[in-house]
Structure formats: structure tokens, C-alpha cells
Design a protein around this motif. Structure first.
Motif, short mmCIF file in Angstrom:
data_model
loop_
_atom_site.label_atom_id
_atom_site.label_comp_id
_atom_site.label_asym_id
_atom_site.label_seq_id
_atom_site.Cartn_x
_atom_site.Cartn_y
_atom_site.Cartn_z
N GLY A 64 0.81 -1.21 0.00
CA GLY A 64 0.00 0.00 0.00
C GLY A 64 0.84 1.26 0.00
N ALA A 65 0.38 2.22 0.79
CA ALA A 65 1.01 3.55 0.81
C ALA A 65 2.46 3.50 1.27
CB ALA A 65 0.19 4.49 1.69
N LEU A 66 2.80 2.60 2.18
CA LEU A 66 4.17 2.52 2.67
C LEU A 66 5.13 2.16 1.54
CD1 LEU A 66 6.20 2.64 4.97
CD2 LEU A 66 5.66 0.25 5.48
N SER A 67 4.81 1.14 0.77
CA SER A 67 5.71 0.75 -0.32
C SER A 67 5.76 1.83 -1.40
CB SER A 67 5.32 -0.60 -0.91
OG SER A 67 4.06 -0.55 -1.52
N LEU A 68 4.63 2.49 -1.64
CA LEU A 68 4.61 3.58 -2.62
C LEU A 68 5.51 4.72 -2.15
CD1 LEU A 68 3.50 4.89 -5.20
CD2 LEU A 68 1.55 5.69 -3.85
N ALA A 69 5.41 5.10 -0.89
CA ALA A 69 6.26 6.17 -0.35
C ALA A 69 7.73 5.80 -0.43
CB ALA A 69 5.86 6.48 1.09
N GLU A 70 8.07 4.56 -0.08
CA GLU A 70 9.47 4.11 -0.14
C GLU A 70 9.98 4.14 -1.57
OE1 GLU A 70 9.20 0.32 1.77
OE2 GLU A 70 9.40 1.18 3.79
N GLU A 71 9.17 3.64 -2.51
CA GLU A 71 9.58 3.61 -3.92
C GLU A 71 9.82 5.00 -4.48
OE1 GLU A 71 7.57 2.45 -8.17
OE2 GLU A 71 7.13 1.16 -6.47
N LEU A 72 8.98 5.95 -4.04
CA LEU A 72 9.10 7.32 -4.55
C LEU A 72 10.09 8.17 -3.76
CD1 LEU A 72 5.32 8.02 -5.25
CD2 LEU A 72 7.11 7.36 -6.89
N GLY A 73 10.63 7.60 -2.68
CA GLY A 73 11.59 8.36 -1.86
C GLY A 73 10.93 9.42 -1.02
N VAL A 74 9.68 9.24 -0.69
CA VAL A 74 8.96 10.20 0.15
C VAL A 74 9.25 9.87 1.61
CG1 VAL A 74 6.68 11.06 0.85
CG2 VAL A 74 7.15 10.52 -1.54
N PRO A 75 9.85 10.80 2.34
CA PRO A 75 10.17 10.50 3.74
C PRO A 75 8.91 10.45 4.61
CG PRO A 75 10.69 12.79 3.25
CD PRO A 75 10.26 12.14 1.95
N LEU A 76 8.88 9.49 5.50
CA LEU A 76 7.76 9.36 6.43
C LEU A 76 8.28 9.59 7.85
CD1 LEU A 76 6.08 6.15 4.99
CD2 LEU A 76 5.47 8.53 4.57
N GLU A 77 7.44 10.16 8.67
CA GLU A 77 7.81 10.44 10.05
C GLU A 77 6.88 9.68 10.97
OE1 GLU A 77 7.89 14.60 10.95
OE2 GLU A 77 8.71 15.11 8.99
N GLU A 78 7.44 9.19 12.08
CA GLU A 78 6.60 8.60 13.11
C GLU A 78 5.76 9.71 13.72
OE1 GLU A 78 6.18 5.46 14.51
OE2 GLU A 78 7.30 4.70 12.80
N ALA A 79 4.55 9.39 14.06
CA ALA A 79 3.67 10.39 14.68
C ALA A 79 4.21 10.77 16.05
CB ALA A 79 2.25 9.84 14.80
#
Length: 155
Positions: A64-79
Motif C-alpha cells: 500500500g502507501a508505505l511501499s509507494l512512499a518508499e519507492e518514490l523516496g517520500v520521507p515518512l515520520e513517526e507520529a
């Protein structure tokens, strides 16, 4: 020759669909009416506050969104732990989302009529086999006011 597919809308659903079609070796063209991709998703700063438009979090499913973000290099932050206290902007004011029965009863997010309608949810008839959106389901079960002020900001 590759099959051609048009994807209408460059929101998260349209972009995800286009990604999967490209992986399946289709020729894909994405059409978007607005001047930016991402649909309703976005963040903005206002008077020192970050305002999230649409989803501000997700459950990290395997594809889902996690793999899409990783593939696109979009950084995610822990809440942040402070994010456990949720707020919604309704009628020109920020309101804390009630998480306990007493908070629900004293919250200005719903009128007394809206609170009674939401509390009557167990009394609502079931509607088996209905094809309805999450918004329609919640409106039928909880009423217009609770759906607009408590459900829609998070779905």
C-alpha cells in the motif's frame, strides 16, 4: 504494441492505479484537472500550525502507501505522541476530538440533537447488500452532523 490506458485523476488512487498499470507494461497517461498531483492530500502551514488536508496517516500495508512512499523516496515520520490528541476544524474553530463518553457529551463539535442521533446508532436498521460509500454508511448510521464533523475529517 502496448495497450494504452487513460487514468482520470492524479489523486492517490489514480497515481496508484497508474503505477500498477505501468508495472503491468501498459502505456499510461494520467489526466488531472487541477494544477497539482495528489488530489486532496497535502499539508500547509498557517500561523505556525501544520494543517493536513485529507489523510494524515495510514496503516502500513505490505503493498500500500508505505511501499509507494518508499519507492518514490517520500520521507515518512513517526507520529508525535502529541498526535494522540486529535483536532478538527469546524465552523471556523479548532475542536478536540472526544475520546471518552464525558468528552463526547460536553464537546461543542455536535449539537445535542447531533449527539442524540449518534447515540441512537445501535437502533438504526441494517441495510444488507447496499452499495454505499463510507460517508453514506456513516450518515445513515450516525446522522449528518456526526458524519460531517467527526468522520469526514478522518476518512
Amino acid at each position: 504494441m502496448k495497450s494504452k490506458v487513460a487514468v482520470i485523476g492524479a489523486g492517490i488512487s489514480g497515481l496508484s492505479a497508474a503505477r500498477e498499470l505501468l508495472r503491468a507494461d501498459y502505456e499510461v497517461t494520467v489526466f488531472e484537472a487541477s494544477n497539482r498531483c495528489g488530489g486532496l492530500l497535502g499539508s500547509e502551514q498557517d500561523q505556525g500550525f501544520t494543517i493536513e488536508r485529507a489523510a494524515s496517516s495510514f496503516v502500513p500495508a505490505e503493498h500500500g502507501a508505505l511501499s509507494l512512499a518508499e519507492e518514490l523516496g517520500v520521507p515518512l515520520e513517526e507520529a508525535s505522541p502529541a498526535a494522540k490528541k486529535r483536532w478538527v476544524y469546524v465552523d471556523g474553530q479548532l475542536h478536540v476530538v472526544p475520546t471518552r463518553p464525558r468528552q463526547f457529551l460536553t464537546s461543542p463539535l455536535l449539537s445535542w440533537r447531533g449527539k442524540f442521533r449518534a447515540l441512537a446508532e445501535p437502533l438504526q436498521p441494517t441495510q444488507l447488500g447496499a452499495d454505499e460509500s463510507i460517508f453514506e454508511f456513516c450518515r445513515r448510521r450516525l446522522g449528518d452532523e456526526a458524519t460531517r464533523n467527526l468522520v469526514a475529517p478522518f476518512v
